[in-house]
Design a protein around this motif. Structure first.
Motif, PDB file in Angstrom:
ATOM      1  N   VAL A  93      -0.214   2.585 -11.986  1.00 58.91           N
ATOM      2  CA  VAL A  93      -0.689   1.230 -11.683  1.00 58.91           C
ATOM      3  C   VAL A  93       0.385   0.467 -10.908  1.00 58.91           C
ATOM      4  CG1 VAL A  93      -1.534  -0.935 -12.655  1.00 58.91           C
ATOM      5  CG2 VAL A  93      -2.139   1.238 -13.759  1.00 58.91           C
ATOM      6  N   LYS A  94       1.626   0.603 -11.331  1.00 60.87           N
ATOM      7  CA  LYS A  94       2.725  -0.077 -10.642  1.00 60.87           C
ATOM      8  C   LYS A  94       2.912   0.467  -9.225  1.00 60.87           C
ATOM      9  CE  LYS A  94       5.141  -1.078 -14.983  1.00 60.87           C
ATOM     10  NZ  LYS A  94       6.336  -0.821 -15.828  1.00 60.87           N
ATOM     11  N   LEU A  95       2.695   1.761  -9.051  1.00 64.35           N
ATOM     12  CA  LEU A  95       2.774   2.362  -7.717  1.00 64.35           C
ATOM     13  C   LEU A  95       1.720   1.763  -6.788  1.00 64.35           C
ATOM     14  CD1 LEU A  95       3.306   6.175  -8.383  1.00 64.35           C
ATOM     15  CD2 LEU A  95       4.768   4.722  -6.983  1.00 64.35           C
ATOM     16  N   ASN A  99       2.375  -0.105  -3.283  1.00 67.34           N
ATOM     17  CA  ASN A  99       1.868   0.422  -2.016  1.00 67.34           C
ATOM     18  C   ASN A  99       0.855  -0.489  -1.344  1.00 67.34           C
ATOM     19  OD1 ASN A  99       2.734   3.390  -1.207  1.00 67.34           O
ATOM     20  ND2 ASN A  99       2.797   3.257  -3.442  1.00 67.34           N
ATOM     21  N   MET A 100       0.432  -1.534  -2.027  1.00 65.45           N
ATOM     22  CA  MET A 100      -0.457  -2.501  -1.373  1.00 65.45           C
ATOM     23  C   MET A 100       0.229  -3.133  -0.173  1.00 65.45           C
ATOM     24  SD  MET A 100      -2.284  -4.260  -4.687  1.00 65.45           S
ATOM     25  CE  MET A 100      -3.235  -5.472  -3.776  1.00 65.45           C
ATOM     26  N   ILE A 149      -7.784   3.081  -9.954  1.00 68.63           N
ATOM     27  CA  ILE A 149      -6.803   2.060  -9.590  1.00 68.63           C
ATOM     28  C   ILE A 149      -6.590   1.957  -8.070  1.00 68.63           C
ATOM     29  CG2 ILE A 149      -4.352   1.443  -9.749  1.00 68.63           C
ATOM     30  CD1 ILE A 149      -6.014   0.576 -12.173  1.00 68.63           C
ATOM     31  N   PRO A 150      -6.511   3.084  -7.318  1.00 64.59           N
ATOM     32  CA  PRO A 150      -6.383   2.939  -5.860  1.00 64.59           C
ATOM     33  C   PRO A 150      -7.546   2.162  -5.243  1.00 64.59           C
ATOM     34  CG  PRO A 150      -5.777   5.156  -6.513  1.00 64.59           C
ATOM     35  CD  PRO A 150      -6.375   4.506  -7.723  1.00 64.59           C
ATOM     36  N   ALA A 151      -8.755   2.389  -5.757  1.00 66.22           N
ATOM     37  CA  ALA A 151      -9.916   1.662  -5.245  1.00 66.22           C
ATOM     38  C   ALA A 151      -9.799   0.177  -5.561  1.00 66.22           C
ATOM     39  CB  ALA A 151     -11.198   2.244  -5.841  1.00 66.22           C
ATOM     40  N   ILE A 152      -9.448  -0.133  -6.803  1.00 69.18           N
ATOM     41  CA  ILE A 152      -9.273  -1.536  -7.194  1.00 69.18           C
ATOM     42  C   ILE A 152      -8.188  -2.189  -6.337  1.00 69.18           C
ATOM     43  CG2 ILE A 152      -8.539  -3.045  -9.080  1.00 69.18           C
ATOM     44  CD1 ILE A 152      -9.756  -0.905 -11.007  1.00 69.18           C
ATOM     45  N   ALA A 153      -7.100  -1.465  -6.107  1.00 69.04           N
ATOM     46  CA  ALA A 153      -5.967  -2.009  -5.352  1.00 69.04           C
ATOM     47  C   ALA A 153      -6.349  -2.376  -3.930  1.00 69.04           C
ATOM     48  CB  ALA A 153      -4.813  -1.010  -5.345  1.00 69.04           C
ATOM     49  N   VAL A 154      -7.207  -1.578  -3.290  1.00 69.27           N
ATOM     50  CA  VAL A 154      -7.563  -1.841  -1.893  1.00 69.27           C
ATOM     51  C   VAL A 154      -8.804  -2.709  -1.766  1.00 69.27           C
ATOM     52  CG1 VAL A 154      -6.497   0.320  -1.161  1.00 69.27           C
ATOM     53  CG2 VAL A 154      -8.971   0.270  -1.604  1.00 69.27           C
ATOM     54  N   GLY A 155      -9.484  -2.982  -2.893  1.00 72.58           N
ATOM     55  CA  GLY A 155     -10.659  -3.843  -2.844  1.00 72.58           C
ATOM     56  C   GLY A 155     -11.972  -3.124  -2.661  1.00 72.58           C
ATOM     57  N   SER A 156     -12.028  -1.854  -3.076  1.00 74.13           N
ATOM     58  CA  SER A 156     -13.278  -1.097  -3.018  1.00 74.13           C
ATOM     59  C   SER A 156     -13.877  -1.000  -4.421  1.00 74.13           C
ATOM     60  CB  SER A 156     -13.038   0.316  -2.470  1.00 74.13           C
ATOM     61  OG  SER A 156     -12.805   0.305  -1.089  1.00 74.13           O
ATOM     62  N   MET A 447      -5.115   5.558  -1.881  1.00 76.56           N
ATOM     63  CA  MET A 447      -5.306   4.207  -1.360  1.00 76.56           C
ATOM     64  C   MET A 447      -5.610   4.251   0.134  1.00 76.56           C
ATOM     65  SD  MET A 447      -2.364   2.129  -3.499  1.00 76.56           S
ATOM     66  CE  MET A 447      -2.611   0.581  -2.611  1.00 76.56           C
ATOM     67  N   HIS A 448      -4.917   5.107   0.851  1.00 74.25           N
ATOM     68  CA  HIS A 448      -5.174   5.234   2.286  1.00 74.25           C
ATOM     69  C   HIS A 448      -6.585   5.754   2.530  1.00 74.25           C
ATOM     70  CE1 HIS A 448      -4.941   6.926   6.375  1.00 74.25           C
ATOM     71  NE2 HIS A 448      -4.061   5.982   6.589  1.00 74.25           N
TER      72      HIS A 448
END
Length: 463
Positions: A93-95, A99-100, A149-156, A447-448
């Motif tokens: 989660v911290k990563l 990376n955001m 979490i990557p999806a949440i981080a990027v807004g998907s 995330m990418h």
């Protein structure tokens, strides 16, 4: 209403019954996720996503004992290893937060042709859309983090189907996400049967598909994706290790034992095939035998347990059938080779199984390690590369030239030098090639993948 019974792999006791999502409920979840994505007024600004992720990490830390307890109970992974997985998940989660700030576009040069004069161009990254994630049982905490979490981080918006054997950890984590401030619909857990899961995967409203599981299922589901749906697939391997005569045996053996028998071998990069130079094979086998016999098998909730049960009794039967086949074909059983119970299999070492038996050609996904003697390193490399799987591998040697040559020749996404094949940190590239998968599954890579690029070109006479 259909329900799913969740059993403890340790003793097959019933933990809980939960409802299974219906086809209508899945359709509603997809429509809700798509509605959130299409209405940009409902998007979560980056600073809000950072705040939510920080809250998630805090709550996961605060409730870590509860999460570990549920995960170890339903997944069978020993407490000591589930505790490590818990720490990795929090770090994941911290990563994502870290990376955001690295997801950004760049200037695209203009003006060096007449047709591109008076223009300024920049790229930017936007959320890809609805993400569908289908997860596996063997890392119930960390895989859910990697696929949501990557999806949440990027807004998907993301919909996740947990493995039917380990849904409780997923449900708890999504509950924590919402307690941390994530609005309803941005991450939805949907335990369901295969038909409803296929409905999620095949929907034209899904923009990205994340899958962790068997190659057979992964490639099948990929063939069913709607046109335009991107995907990442993580399948299994049959991780090869090559050991040269100059290898440091004292430090190597504990690494191989951990890499081979961690979570009873139910890991996609578990040490499975060890190719040892004939001059040291007896010494390596003897040292491994001693350490494997000393492993403590038992209740995953006990902190001293090192090897837990297999996820289902039928997997114990399958592993035993494969070992019996190898033994009948000439393999020497160094240790193990028997069922402990209907849920446990003895940690097993096989010496020189034939090249065509199942333990040599398929992913064992159980507590079995095969050792093969070789004379020429190129022969070992050829055998290591002979299967359709290609994930992680390793070479043990003190000779830098031998190490570099082997790294170059092994067909693998990652080659460890003087370490076991199951090494991983969550920011490194991780994924299979060939039949072992498609794409890379680290937090930054995911995330990418869950964003897409947009180009903006500005035309102005003052440029």
């Amino acid at each position: 209403m259909s329900t799913l019974s969740v059993y403890a792999p340790f003793d097959q006791s019933l933990i809980k019954e939960i409802p299974l999502a219906t086809s209508k409920e899945m359709s509603n979840a997809i429509d809700r996720a798509l509605g959130l994505f299409l209405d940009q007024s409902k998007w979560l600004p980056k600073y809000k996503r950072v705040e939510i992720l920080e809250n998630i990490a805090f709550l996961m830390e605060e409730r870590s004992e509860e999460i570990i307890q549920i995960s170890a109970m339903e997944g069978g992974k020993p407490w000591m290893d589930t505790e490590v997985e818990m720490k990795r998940a929090i770090n994941g989660v911290k990563l994502a937060i870290e990376n955001m700030g690295h997801l950004k576009g760049e200037e695209v040069a203009m003006g060096h042709t007449v047709s591109s004069a008076n223009r300024l161009a920049y790229t930017m990254r936007e959320p890809i859309g609805v993400v569908a994630s289908v997860s596996a049982f063997n890392h119930p905490i960390n895989l859910i983090i990697h696929q949501t979490i990557p999806a949440i981080a990027v807004g998907s918006p993301v919909i996740i189907k947990p493995a039917p054997t380990t849904p409780l950890t997923c449900l708890l984590l999504v509950e924590i996400f919402e307690s941390a401030g994530l609005p309803e619909g941005w991450c939805t857990a949907m335990p369901c049967d295969n038909d409803v899961a296929e409905q999620l995967v095949t929907s034209p409203k899904v923009n990205f598909f994340s899958f962790i599981g068997s190659a057979k299922v992964g490639w099948y589901l990929r063939s069913k994706l709607a046109p335009g749906t991107r995907c990442a697939l993580e399948h299994g391997g049959s991780a090869p290790v090559i050991i040269e005569p100059d290898a440091e045996i004292k430090s190597m053996i504990p690494a191989l034992v951990k890499g081979g028998f961690y979570h009873a071998g139910q890991v996609c990069v578990s040490v499975q095939r060890i190719f040892v130079h004939e001059s040291i094979v007896d010494e390596v086998v003897e040292e491994m035998d001693t350490q494997v016999r000393a492993l403590i098998s038992g209740n995953p909730l006990k902190k001293e347990t090192e090897v837990g049960p297999l996820i289902l009794p039928r997997e114990v039967d399958r592993v035993h059938e494969w070992v019996a086949e190898a033994k009948e074909a000439g393999a020497k059983v160094i240790c193990g080779g028997q069922k402990i119970s209907n849920t446990f299999y003895e940690p097993t070492i096989l010496l020189n199984p034939s090249d065509d038996c199942k333990v040599s050609t398929q992913e064992i996904f159980g507590p079995v390690v095969c050792v093969y003697s070789y004379t020429d390193r190129q022969e070992a490399i050829n055998k290591a590369n002979a299967l359709e799987f290609a994930f992680q591998s390793s070479i043990f040697t003190k000779n830098i030239d031998v190490a570099l040559d082997t790294v170059r020749k092994l067909n693998a996404t990652a080659v460890m030098v003087n370490d076991h094949t199951a090494f991983r940190v969550d920011w490194m590239p991780f994924g299979g090639r060939d039949a072992s998968g498609l794409g890379l599954g680290s937090i930054p890579h995911s995330m990418h993948d869950m964003t897409r690029e947009k180009l903006m070109v500005i035309k102005s006479e003052v440029l």
